[in-house]
Design an enzyme around this catalytic site. Structure first.
Site, PDB file in Angstrom:
ATOM      1  N   GLU A   1       0.897  -1.156   0.000  1.00 61.59           N
ATOM      2  CA  GLU A   1       0.000   0.000   0.000  1.00 61.59           C
ATOM      3  C   GLU A   1       0.928   1.195   0.000  1.00 61.59           C
ATOM      4  O   GLU A   1       1.285   1.709   1.042  1.00 61.59           O
ATOM      5  CB  GLU A   1      -0.895  -0.048   1.242  1.00 61.59           C
ATOM      6  CG  GLU A   1      -2.158   0.752   1.087  1.00 61.59           C
ATOM      7  CD  GLU A   1      -2.008   2.205   1.458  1.00 61.59           C
ATOM      8  OE1 GLU A   1      -1.181   2.900   0.822  1.00 61.59           O
ATOM      9  OE2 GLU A   1      -2.727   2.642   2.353  1.00 61.59           O
TER      10      GLU A   1
ATOM     11  N   GLU B   1       4.374   8.444  -4.184  1.00 61.74           N
ATOM     12  CA  GLU B   1       5.210   7.962  -3.078  1.00 61.74           C
ATOM     13  C   GLU B   1       6.223   6.930  -3.554  1.00 61.74           C
ATOM     14  O   GLU B   1       6.804   6.202  -2.741  1.00 61.74           O
ATOM     15  CB  GLU B   1       4.326   7.395  -1.958  1.00 61.74           C
ATOM     16  CG  GLU B   1       3.801   8.513  -1.083  1.00 61.74           C
ATOM     17  CD  GLU B   1       2.759   8.077  -0.058  1.00 61.74           C
ATOM     18  OE1 GLU B   1       2.656   6.868   0.210  1.00 61.74           O
ATOM     19  OE2 GLU B   1       2.057   8.952   0.451  1.00 61.74           O
TER      20      GLU B   1
HETATM   21  N1  SAH Z   1       0.894  -1.192   4.966  1.00 59.44           N
HETATM   22  C1  SAH Z   1       0.423  -0.298   5.992  1.00 59.44           C
HETATM   23  C2  SAH Z   1       1.088   1.074   5.911  1.00 59.44           C
HETATM   24  C3  SAH Z   1       1.019   1.749   4.577  1.00 59.44           C
HETATM   25  S1  SAH Z   1       1.794   3.329   4.577  1.00 59.44           S
HETATM   26  C4  SAH Z   1      -1.077  -0.196   5.909  1.00 59.44           C
HETATM   27  O1  SAH Z   1      -1.603  -0.524   4.854  1.00 59.44           O
HETATM   28  O2  SAH Z   1      -1.726   0.217   6.852  1.00 59.44           O
HETATM   29  C5  SAH Z   1       3.191   3.057   3.580  1.00 59.44           C
HETATM   30  C6  SAH Z   1       4.433   2.692   4.376  1.00 59.44           C
HETATM   31  O3  SAH Z   1       5.403   2.239   3.452  1.00 59.44           O
HETATM   32  C7  SAH Z   1       5.081   3.823   5.121  1.00 59.44           C
HETATM   33  O4  SAH Z   1       5.253   3.411   6.450  1.00 59.44           O
HETATM   34  C8  SAH Z   1       6.438   4.033   4.438  1.00 59.44           C
HETATM   35  O5  SAH Z   1       7.451   4.366   5.371  1.00 59.44           O
HETATM   36  C9  SAH Z   1       6.701   2.672   3.841  1.00 59.44           C
HETATM   37  N2  SAH Z   1       7.480   2.565   2.591  1.00 59.44           N
HETATM   38  C10 SAH Z   1       7.249   3.214   1.426  1.00 59.44           C
HETATM   39  N3  SAH Z   1       8.055   2.786   0.445  1.00 59.44           N
HETATM   40  C11 SAH Z   1       8.834   1.805   1.000  1.00 59.44           C
HETATM   41  C12 SAH Z   1       9.851   0.962   0.478  1.00 59.44           C
HETATM   42  N4  SAH Z   1      10.197   1.022  -0.796  1.00 59.44           N
HETATM   43  N5  SAH Z   1      10.443   0.104   1.335  1.00 59.44           N
HETATM   44  C13 SAH Z   1      10.066   0.037   2.633  1.00 59.44           C
HETATM   45  N6  SAH Z   1       9.102   0.799   3.170  1.00 59.44           N
HETATM   46  C14 SAH Z   1       8.473   1.678   2.368  1.00 59.44           C
END
Ligand code: SAH
Length: 693
Positions: free
Chosen positions: A144, A153
């Site tokens: 996500e 993002e």
């Molecule tokens: N999966 C959770 C949070 C989603 S928010 C949910 O659905 O509730 C997205 C998260 O991904 C954030 O915490 C951000 O720090 C992390 N993130 C984004 N790109 C990333 C990457 N390439 N590798 C590791 N973490 C990542």
């Protein structure tokens, strides 16, 4: 380790970099993060869970072990869903350390420590192999990583890398695909966020027209996304010129390419009009069949289903490089260009009698360069500021006030960033009036703007900060009229424009003893409200789809207590409806005819809760008293109606102070009182507040 954090300093009108402890940006990020909002997004959570269950079943039906890679696990939620759905093992990757630590705790508390391994790394750093972070490649990819623009993002490069190095060929992906939709619209309101319209001024010697510089006419603006709560935009504020069209799709179960590219669709307007804006949103299918669909479609597209409120995913407004008159039924091409992180749009008309080959030629000529502002105004003003300057009603108030204060022999000095006031004043005043404008951020724009209106000799630009103003700058004259909107580009909270007061204080020596200051004063207003939805971003979750996420609640609370909870935060309330529970109250006044006092300005008092509802917080805004009986509000536009519904200034952000606990007022015969203490520290220009319920 020290971190530097940018903060607006209202006493200097500048951004300043403050040294903060290592924990600061962690706390800032957590307190202001969208994690709580995501956990409250029931529609999203339910559909992810359904999609994950279906993906695990498909893998199991093939007789394979279900190995999940969850990129950006946050709280660990999606991995816990996978483990509950019967996945054999989950690798939960999270780059943000405090979140990874929280995920470990949450996973443990929910009893999944043996099934979920939290890896505190960026996914592109994750290794696979017997000694690696992952024993083997995964066959289910769950993520996500989307923002309102879908790719902002970094979802595309992350997927590209994951398919190359971290997952098996033919893996299942949840979501399975995303689709981006567009609709072409005409909207005076939204177009006013992109371009300055000519301003008509009734002067003594006939009508004058203040024109924007020609560079602005075809300026493509800036590539930053304009994301808004489109569901708050009434249908009377735009006209749809096309049907909803699928612009492009991304299949997350196959290798993904992040390199810049473009997509082109043909469309036929359903109505003639001026094509100005492309509205866009996306949906995600959680499964290959598309049965489990989570959509950001606005109200007029999905009128039957109940809309899920969310702030982490909204809708996008894209501005076409120029407005294009289009005819119903004519053939148009809409092109979406994208790089790794952003999208922008172009509209072209098909040429008469064009054949396939010519079309392709035209296609090849599509530029994929991202928009770059040429007129500099888009670098100086953000979109709401364009809207504010185009607000004719607001301009009328300034014109009326300027007429009152300008005399035939006035010496007028203007202090505001990239303001139209000096030009308005020039058109309204007598020939003898002398005009000076103090610029220290908007020199280039002021030059171009005055030139476009042939005023380069009429208004003298002084390039100096207020404290460095010298008598020679003003040709040894004393200022008899000091004006400001006030507006400064560095302001974040409503009271940050009080920098005008500090600037006025700094130029005191140059002011005539009987100087008129416009605005003569400002006042801070406050009201207690119940939010329709915004409360969710600060409300604890407890459990989410049966998983205990209280660790996350505690972490947010901790970070809020670190500093944030004692501060108000800016929100554009036209996008976030609320109901007033108290009457609006004027709490502080700032007298611009005098200098900033040495002592603090404080007030204490109480407000009664007049309506039934939940007190989520207080809203604060400024009103500027331009001249006798002429005021402009940056908050409430009129008194709330009998139900407490409010109309907010659509160009400004108001300050929201969330209460740490919510009270529900019930008995109206004996109204509950909320007591407050508000303090304006004249040394720092900041306002501190405390409320007791
Ligand atoms: N999966 C959770 C949070 C989603 S928010 C949910 O659905 O509730 C997205 C998260 O991904 C954030 O915490 C951000 O720090 C992390 N993130 C984004 N790109 C990333 C990457 N390439 N590798 C590791 N973490 C990542």
């Amino acid at each position: 380790m020290k971190t530097f954090c940018g903060r607006a300093n209202p006493t200097t009108g500048s951004m300043e970099w403050l040294e903060e402890g290592e924990d600061y940006d962690y706390h800032q990020e957590i307190a202001r993060s969208r994690y709580a909002d995501m956990l409250h997004d029931k529609d999203r959570n339910v559909k992810y869970y359904q999609g994950i269950r279906a993906a695990v079943s498909r893998v199991k039906e093939r007789g394979e072990k279900a190995i999940v890679l969850d990129i950006g696990t946050g709280t660990g939620l999606l991995s816990m869903m996978a483990a509950s759905a019967g996945a054999d093992f989950c690798y939960a990757v999270e780059v943000f350390k405090p979140m990874a630590n929280a995920a470990v705790k949450i996973v443990e508390k929910n009893g999944f420590s043996d099934k979920i391994k939290v890896i505190n790394k960026h996914s592109t750093e994750v290794t696979v192999g017997p000694d690696g972070d992952m024993q083997c490649r995964a066959n289910i990819l769950v993520t996500e990583l989307f923002d309102t623009e879908l790719i902002g993002e970094g979802a595309l490069p992350t997927y590209e890398h994951a398919h190359k190095y971290l997952v098996q060929e033919g893996c299942e992906a949840v979501p399975h695909r995303a689709t981006v939709y567009v609709q072409l619209v005409e909207s005076k309101r939204m177009w006013s966020w992109k371009k300055l319209s000519p301003v008509h001024v009734e002067a003594e010697d006939g009508e004058k027209i203040l024109v924007p510089p020609s560079e602005m006419e075809n300026c493509p603006g800036v590539p930053s996304v304009c994301d808004i709560q489109l569901n708050q935009m009434p249908s009377s504020d735009f006209t749809t010129l096309s049907d909803v069209v699928t612009m492009f799709r991304v299949d997350f179960s196959k290798p993904v390419q992040s390199a810049p590219t473009y997509y082109r669709v043909q469309l036929e307007p359903v109505k003639s009009g001026k094509a100005q804006i492309v509205l866009s949103w996306w949906d995600i299918d959680m499964d290959p069949s598309g049965m489990i669909n989570c959509t950001m479609a606005p109200y007029w597209v999905k009128p039957t289903s109940a809309l899920q409120w969310r702030d982490h995913w909204m809708q996008c407004v894209y501005f076409l490089p120029r407005e294009e008159p289009v005819l119903r039924g004519e053939k148009l091409y809409l092109t979406a260009c994208r790089d790794e992180y952003s999208v922008w749009y172009n509209l072209q008309k098909a040429r008469e009698g064009e054949n396939e080959a010519e079309e392709e030629e035209q296609e090849a000529g599509v530029g994929v360069e991202s928009p770059v502002c040429r007129c500099r105004a888009h670098l100086l003003w953000n979109r709401p500021r364009f809207g504010e300057l185009n607000d004719q009603n607001r301009t009328r108030h300034y014109i009326k006030a300027l007429r009152k204060v300008l005399k035939t022999d006035s010496v007028c000095l203007c202090i505001s960033d990239g303001s139209l006031l000096p030009v308005l004043a020039h058109y309204l005043g007598a020939k003898q009036v002398q005009y000076f404008i103090l610029v220290f951020r908007s020199l280039h724009f002021s030059l171009v703007f005055f030139k476009a209106n042939h005023l380069e000799d009429k208004i003298k630009i002084i390039e100096a900060r207020p404290e460095l103003l010298k008598p020679s700058h003003l040709e040894d004259k004393k200022v008899s009229v000091l004006v400001g909107e006030p507006f400064f580009t560095t302001s974040l909270l409503p009271w940050h424009n009080l920098y005008f007061w500090y600037a006025r204080t700094a130029v005191s020596a140059h002011l005539a003893s009987n100087v008129t200051v416009l605005p003569q004063s400002a006042s801070l207003h406050m009201m207690i409200v119940e939010f329709q939805d915004l409360w969710r971003i600060r409300s604890p979750c407890g459990t989410c789809e049966g998983f205990d996420v209280q660790v996350m609640d505690d972490m947010i609370k901790d970070s809020l207590n670190f500093r944030e909870s004692k501060e108000a935060e800016p929100h554009p309330l036209w996008e976030y409806p609320c109901k007033s529970l108290s009457d609006p109250q004027e709490v502080l006044t700032f007298d611009f005819t005098k200098t900033v006092p040495q002592h603090c300005l404080s007030t204490e008092g109480s407000v009664n809760l007049l309506r039934k509802g939940k007190s989520h917080g207080a809203v604060l805004w400024m009103e500027y008293h331009l001249a006798a009986d002429i005021s402009v509000s940056t908050g409430l536009m009129q008194m709330p109606n009998e139900k407490g519904n409010c109309e907010w200034n659509p160009h400004c952000k108001q300050a929201v102070y969330f209460f740490s606990s919510v009270i529900e007022s019930e008995i109206l015969s004996d109204p509950t009182a909320v007591t407050y203490a508000i303090n304006f520290d004249t040394k720092t220009g900041e306002i501190a507040m405390d409320f007791k319920l």
